[in-house]
Design an enzyme around this catalytic site. Structure first.
Site: not given
Ligand SMILES: *Cc1c(COP(=O)(O)O)cnc(C)c1O
Length: 393
Positions: A58, A111, A183, A208
């Site tokens: 961790r 998101y 993000d 992603k």
């Molecule tokens: C999918 C996504 C998230 C969240 O990610 P997870 O891996 O599903 O927790 C945050 N920001 C964007 C732009 C996303 O496409």
């Protein structure tokens, strides 16, 4: 090896800086929760920080560090912290920077859960917020307060594809001593590096593009400087937001092909967006690579390419859009994005359904909007698939 002077694709393959004692050519999966100390004094030195060594997964693990160091180098950051999911990365940032009496400003079309968790959970902790259209810098300026601690952006935004001027937004935030977090999931560091424009923190859902194969859930936060990195790290490891070594291994492996995957998907996306824009049954298309995109010039300036995400509306609204989604055969009807397979989904009833209808509408997420994530199949097949599905709408 030292990859600091190497090109992006060489970094994808060779960055990370972890060498394995047994000579493994790639960083192996250190699937262990804890690490053996040579003797009691060494354990004490590792804990005091006098000597660097692994203690407990961790707190740090070579497989995970390889991934963290690589993404940090790609994003031009001081350091990275890999997390169990993208949302764990988002919450690492919120928990680190916001407490009772603090205020955050977020883009209105984030998101879904990044906005949802702030609206539903953080008021309990005494946090205030404003969600505004951050593609208009004056809208950000209007809601800045003396207690504003965080400007939270997503560009291009999910799913409206709105592009925020990163340089202008970061300059404004810095003037007011506000930390900016971006993000960068939609672009990945291959197409955009927000730290170059002044961002302090960048995060990703590694689920992603970074992993790119739709087979893990993961996230990462990177910070521009050591102080911020250490603050984020304290929260990440003590909230237990950490990633697992096996998940980290898969993300690091997927990352190696990031540039060639995006090159291919983006080339196809440009063709698909052009096809959609000229189709009589399509009402509108939002893609940063089309001249019709409201921030086309800005996108060209701050992104190294328009990416592989397209939003569009079919004439006849949601009902017609559903017909298209139900009739696609190659594209998978599923949420998520950035994988090798083409995906389609409907934000108003799926990823953004937890937001109120008013919140969706003011953010530009109309009921007719469908979001398309272009994969790396043959582009002719992707277009044929769309053509036959649109025919039935
Ligand atoms: C999918 C996504 C998230 C969240 O990610 P997870 O891996 O599903 O927790 C945050 N920001 C964007 C732009 C996303 O496409």
């Amino acid at each position: 090896m030292d990859t600091s002077n190497k090109g992006f694709s060489s970094k994808l393959i060779h960055a990370g800086g972890i060498t394995d004692e047994k000579g493994s050519a790639v960083t192996p999966i250190y699937q262990t929760s804890t690490f053996r100390f040579k003797n009691a004094d060494q354990g004490a030195r590792f804990f005091s920080g006098e000597e660097k060594g692994y203690i407990y997964t961790r707190l740090g693990n070579p497989t995970i560090e390889d991934l963290e160091n690589t993404v940090a180098e790609l994003e031009k950051a001081y350091g990275g912290l890999a997390t169990a999911s993208g949302m764990a990365a988002v919450n690492t940032v919120y928990q680190t920077l916001l407490g009772t009496g603090d205020h955050m400003i977020g883009h209105n079309a984030l998101y879904g859960p990044s906005r949802g968790v702030m609206e539903k959970h953080y008021p309990k902790l005494g946090v205030e917020f404003d969600f505004i259209d951050a593609t208009k810098i004056e809208e950000i300026e209007k809601v800045i307060k003396p207690n504003t601690k965080l400007l939270y952006l997503e560009t291009p935004a999910n799913p409206t594809m709105g592009v925020t001027d990163l340089k202008a937004a970061c300059d404004l935030a810095r003037k007011h001593n506000i930390i900016t977090c971006v993000d960068n999931t939609f672009c990945s560091p291959y197409l955009q590096r927000p730290i170059e424009f002044g961002a302090d923190i960048v995060l990703h859902s590694m689920t992603k593009f970074i992993n790119g194969h739709a087979d893990i859930v993961g996230g990462i936060v990177v910070a521009r400087d050591k102080t911020l990195f250490e603050e984020l790290k304290y929260v990440m490891i003590n909230m237990g937001f950490n990633i697992d070594p096996h998940q980290a291994f898969l993300a690091r492996r997927g990352l190696k092909t990031l540039a060639i995957r995006i090159d291919r998907a983006q080339k196809s996306a440009i063709k698909v967006a052009t096809f959609l824009e000229s189709h009589p049954k399509v009402e509108w298309v939002l893609y940063p690579g089309l001249k019709s995109h409201p921030q086309y010039e800005l996108g060209k300036k701050q992104m190294d390419g328009p990416g592989a995400m397209i939003s569009f509306g079919v004439k006849g609204g949601l009902e017609a859009g559903k017909k298209v989604m139900d009739n696609l055969k190659l594209a998978v009807l599923a949420v998520s994005l950035g994988g090798v397979e083409t995906l389609i989904q409907h934000p108003a009833s799926m990823t953004h359904s937890k937001l109120s209808k008013e919140a969706r509408e003011s953010a530009g997420i109309s009921d007719g909007l469908v979001r398309y994530s272009i994969g790396i199949e043959n582009v002719e097949d992707i277009i044929d698939d769309l053509e036959q599905a649109l025919e039935k709408a």
